[in-house]
Design a protein around this motif. Structure first.
Motif, PDB file in Angstrom:
ATOM      1  N   THR A 139       0.839  -1.209   0.000  1.00 43.01           N
ATOM      2  CA  THR A 139       0.000   0.000   0.000  1.00 43.01           C
ATOM      3  C   THR A 139       0.871   1.255   0.000  1.00 43.01           C
ATOM      4  N   VAL A 140       1.849   1.284   0.889  1.00 48.94           N
ATOM      5  CA  VAL A 140       2.724   2.465   0.968  1.00 48.94           C
ATOM      6  C   VAL A 140       3.467   2.650  -0.356  1.00 48.94           C
ATOM      7  N   ALA A 141       4.018   1.548  -0.895  1.00 50.30           N
ATOM      8  CA  ALA A 141       4.787   1.649  -2.147  1.00 50.30           C
ATOM      9  C   ALA A 141       3.909   2.158  -3.288  1.00 50.30           C
ATOM     10  N   ALA A 142       2.712   1.598  -3.410  1.00 54.57           N
ATOM     11  CA  ALA A 142       1.822   1.997  -4.509  1.00 54.57           C
ATOM     12  C   ALA A 142       1.425   3.467  -4.382  1.00 54.57           C
ATOM     13  N   LEU A 143       1.095   3.889  -3.174  1.00 52.68           N
ATOM     14  CA  LEU A 143       0.700   5.292  -2.986  1.00 52.68           C
ATOM     15  C   LEU A 143       1.877   6.216  -3.289  1.00 52.68           C
ATOM     16  N   GLN A 144       3.068   5.814  -2.857  1.00 53.58           N
ATOM     17  CA  GLN A 144       4.244   6.661  -3.118  1.00 53.58           C
ATOM     18  C   GLN A 144       4.563   6.746  -4.610  1.00 53.58           C
ATOM     19  N   LEU A 145       4.164   5.717  -5.352  1.00 53.60           N
ATOM     20  CA  LEU A 145       4.370   5.756  -6.816  1.00 53.60           C
ATOM     21  C   LEU A 145       3.247   6.514  -7.534  1.00 53.60           C
ATOM     22  N   GLY A 146       2.288   7.012  -6.772  1.00 51.75           N
ATOM     23  CA  GLY A 146       1.227   7.828  -7.370  1.00 51.75           C
ATOM     24  C   GLY A 146       0.013   7.031  -7.816  1.00 51.75           C
ATOM     25  N   MET A 147      -0.107   5.769  -7.320  1.00 49.79           N
ATOM     26  CA  MET A 147      -1.278   4.973  -7.694  1.00 49.79           C
ATOM     27  C   MET A 147      -2.357   5.077  -6.618  1.00 49.79           C
ATOM     28  N   LYS A 148      -3.586   4.686  -7.007  1.00 46.06           N
ATOM     29  CA  LYS A 148      -4.667   4.624  -6.020  1.00 46.06           C
ATOM     30  C   LYS A 148      -4.660   3.251  -5.369  1.00 46.06           C
ATOM     31  N   VAL A 149      -5.068   3.180  -4.113  1.00 45.54           N
ATOM     32  CA  VAL A 149      -5.136   1.894  -3.422  1.00 45.54           C
ATOM     33  C   VAL A 149      -6.483   1.758  -2.718  1.00 45.54           C
ATOM     34  N   PHE A 150      -7.081   0.592  -2.898  1.00 46.64           N
ATOM     35  CA  PHE A 150      -8.299   0.239  -2.167  1.00 46.64           C
ATOM     36  C   PHE A 150      -8.020  -1.073  -1.433  1.00 46.64           C
ATOM     37  N   ILE A 151      -8.366  -1.142  -0.164  1.00 48.68           N
ATOM     38  CA  ILE A 151      -8.216  -2.410   0.571  1.00 48.68           C
ATOM     39  C   ILE A 151      -9.597  -2.935   0.943  1.00 48.68           C
ATOM     40  N   ALA A 152      -9.856  -4.195   0.562  1.00 47.91           N
ATOM     41  CA  ALA A 152     -11.110  -4.869   0.932  1.00 47.91           C
ATOM     42  C   ALA A 152     -10.806  -5.771   2.132  1.00 47.91           C
ATOM     43  N   ARG A 179      -1.239  12.637   5.381  1.00 41.36           N
ATOM     44  CA  ARG A 179      -0.438  13.100   4.239  1.00 41.36           C
ATOM     45  C   ARG A 179      -1.288  13.177   2.981  1.00 41.36           C
ATOM     46  N   GLU A 180      -0.729  13.813   1.957  1.00 38.35           N
ATOM     47  CA  GLU A 180      -1.411  13.938   0.680  1.00 38.35           C
ATOM     48  C   GLU A 180      -1.806  12.554   0.119  1.00 38.35           C
ATOM     49  N   LEU A 181      -0.913  11.552   0.369  1.00 33.89           N
ATOM     50  CA  LEU A 181      -1.155  10.195  -0.132  1.00 33.89           C
ATOM     51  C   LEU A 181      -2.507   9.639   0.309  1.00 33.89           C
ATOM     52  N   GLU A 182      -2.968  10.079   1.467  1.00 34.73           N
ATOM     53  CA  GLU A 182      -4.191   9.521   2.057  1.00 34.73           C
ATOM     54  C   GLU A 182      -5.404   9.743   1.147  1.00 34.73           C
ATOM     55  N   LYS A 183      -5.332  10.777   0.316  1.00 34.40           N
ATOM     56  CA  LYS A 183      -6.469  11.072  -0.572  1.00 34.40           C
ATOM     57  C   LYS A 183      -6.643   9.995  -1.636  1.00 34.40           C
ATOM     58  N   SER A 184      -5.574   9.232  -1.901  1.00 33.14           N
ATOM     59  CA  SER A 184      -5.661   8.173  -2.925  1.00 33.14           C
ATOM     60  C   SER A 184      -5.929   6.807  -2.302  1.00 33.14           C
ATOM     61  N   PHE A 185      -6.284   6.806  -1.028  1.00 36.66           N
ATOM     62  CA  PHE A 185      -6.461   5.533  -0.317  1.00 36.66           C
ATOM     63  C   PHE A 185      -7.915   5.377   0.138  1.00 36.66           C
ATOM     64  N   SER A 186      -8.459   4.156  -0.007  1.00 42.59           N
ATOM     65  CA  SER A 186      -9.777   3.881   0.581  1.00 42.59           C
ATOM     66  C   SER A 186      -9.828   2.441   1.073  1.00 42.59           C
ATOM     67  N   ILE A 187     -10.784   2.185   1.940  1.00 49.88           N
ATOM     68  CA  ILE A 187     -10.864   0.876   2.587  1.00 49.88           C
ATOM     69  C   ILE A 187     -12.329   0.568   2.852  1.00 49.88           C
ATOM     70  N   GLU A 188     -12.709  -0.701   2.720  1.00 51.29           N
ATOM     71  CA  GLU A 188     -14.109  -1.074   2.986  1.00 51.29           C
ATOM     72  C   GLU A 188     -14.201  -2.502   3.474  1.00 51.29           C
ATOM     73  N   PRO A 189     -15.167  -2.795   4.347  1.00 52.11           N
ATOM     74  CA  PRO A 189     -15.436  -4.204   4.673  1.00 52.11           C
ATOM     75  C   PRO A 189     -16.183  -4.845   3.511  1.00 52.11           C
ATOM     76  N   THR A 190     -15.881  -6.089   3.184  1.00 48.72           N
ATOM     77  CA  THR A 190     -16.661  -6.796   2.157  1.00 48.72           C
ATOM     78  C   THR A 190     -17.159  -8.113   2.746  1.00 48.72           C
TER      79      THR A 190
END
Ligand code: SF4
Ligand code: SF4
Length: 338
Positions: A139-152, A179-190
């Motif tokens: 998650t940290v690596a992907a966000l630092q590379l400028g990608m979006k991350v979603f965790i289910a 941090r700014e990175l947090e805007k590209s992160f989301s999480i949800e229960p599935t």
């Protein structure tokens, strides 16, 4: 039937049914030992060629099984997709992320090829095979590379691991929170569905049933055993009517859209399988069964001869209502697209 149709927005490629993990309730029964056919890159290119330049499709989703087990095909495929105008999302359990540095090394070529989003899955079952630290490293690596991350996060009312545990994880606190990175992160229960009689989870308020099924007309997908699929739902492999034939059997886009000539699929799309099972049970004069996921209702309705017969005999009672809803959806989609 209708002239205007709902157009898919996503393409999906299930690269393999092999997985480093072997979660108890994996909907596709993936495991390290699963004997899964492999896609060769030429088949994938054929699929991408056929869906490219079609209105509506915005993104390709690469999944499995664990798609990172086919890393070379994944990299070539994402690169080819980019050349054809598609960005990509990968769905993974992050087993490959032993450190942030290692994850960055793995993700960089994919990012350069056109990967823009990652979806990670975790929870009590996943963590028997993949520690949460790996999910956080990725998650940290992907966000630092400028990608979006979603965790289910797999969820039943008795789940020990909760989404909040991610937000309190040391790697999250030190690298993402505030941090700014947090805007590209989301999480949800599935909803984590049990396919076995000996695992009767309690879901409390967590319900994955309600409403129509967008997935049936939203995602044009291929998988290595059956080829073109009508959806990527968790029970889709067990529903013959959602197997649309080999990729080479003709225009995949037209075959996918032809699902909208089938009234039952229009009903699934507009009102959902739970409503259908309840209505058909009422026509039959029996109590409707209860499931905790719409795909389980869907498998039940396709596999029950009684339910299918009740629908065939009585669908004219609901036909006008369903077709009106479907037409409204097509009008809305074309208004938003234009
Ligand atoms: S990580 Fe995902 S694909 Fe692998 S076994 Fe678990 S649920 Fe299945
Ligand atoms: S409800 Fe049925 S059509 Fe929809 S995603 Fe699930 S299996 Fe597929």
């Amino acid at each position: 039937m209708q002239t205007s149709k709902v157009l898919p927005r996503l393409g999906a490629i299930l690269l393999t049914y092999r997985c480093n993990a072997e979660c108890d309730e994996c909907c596709f029964e993936c495991s390290p030992d699963r004997n899964s056919p492999k896609f060769d890159i030429e088949k994938i290119k054929e699929f991408i060629d056929q869906i490219s330049k079609k209105d509506g499709i915005q993104l390709l989703v690469w999944s499995g099984g664990e798609c990172f087990l086919e890393y070379q095909t994944l990299t070539l495929g994402i690169d080819y997709a980019k050349k054809k105008g598609f960005n990509s999302r990968c769905v993974s359990n992050a087993f490959w992320a032993s450190s942030i540095e290692q994850a960055t090394k793995k993700l960089l070529p994919l990012k350069q090829s056109g990967l823009v989003e990652l979806n990670f899955s975790t929870g009590d079952s996943h963590q028997k095979f993949v520690p949460i630290e790996r999910v956080m490293n990725a998650t940290v690596a992907a966000l630092q590379l400028g990608m979006k991350v979603f965790i289910a996060v797999e969820s039943t009312s008795s789940s020990k691991f909760k989404p909040q545990d991610i937000l309190e994880n040391e790697l999250y606190v030190n690298n993402i929170r505030g941090r700014e990175l947090e805007k590209s992160f989301s999480i949800e229960p599935t909803v984590w569905v049990s396919f076995h009689d000996n695992n009767n989870y309690d879901y409390g308020e967590i319900i994955g049933n309600s409403g129509g099924c967008e997935g049936i007309f939203d995602t044009i997908s291929i998988e290595p055993s059956f080829g073109l699929m009508g959806c990527c739902g968790i029970t889709s492999n067990h529903i013959q009517e959602l197997h649309l034939g080999k990729i080479s059997e003709g225009n995949v886009y037209e075959r996918y859209l032809a699902q909208q000539d089938d009234f039952l699929k229009l009903w699934i799309f507009t009102e959902g399988p739970e409503v259908i099972v309840k209505q058909a049970s009422e026509w039959l004069g029996v109590d409707a069964p209860k499931f905790y996921h719409k795909c389980l209702y869907c498998a039940y309705l396709y596999q029950s001869n009684e339910i299918r017969s009740a629908i065939a005999e009585n669908y004219h009672f609901v036909e006008e209502r369903v077709l009106k809803k479907y037409q409204t959806e097509t009008v809305l989609q074309s208004a938003f697209t234009s």
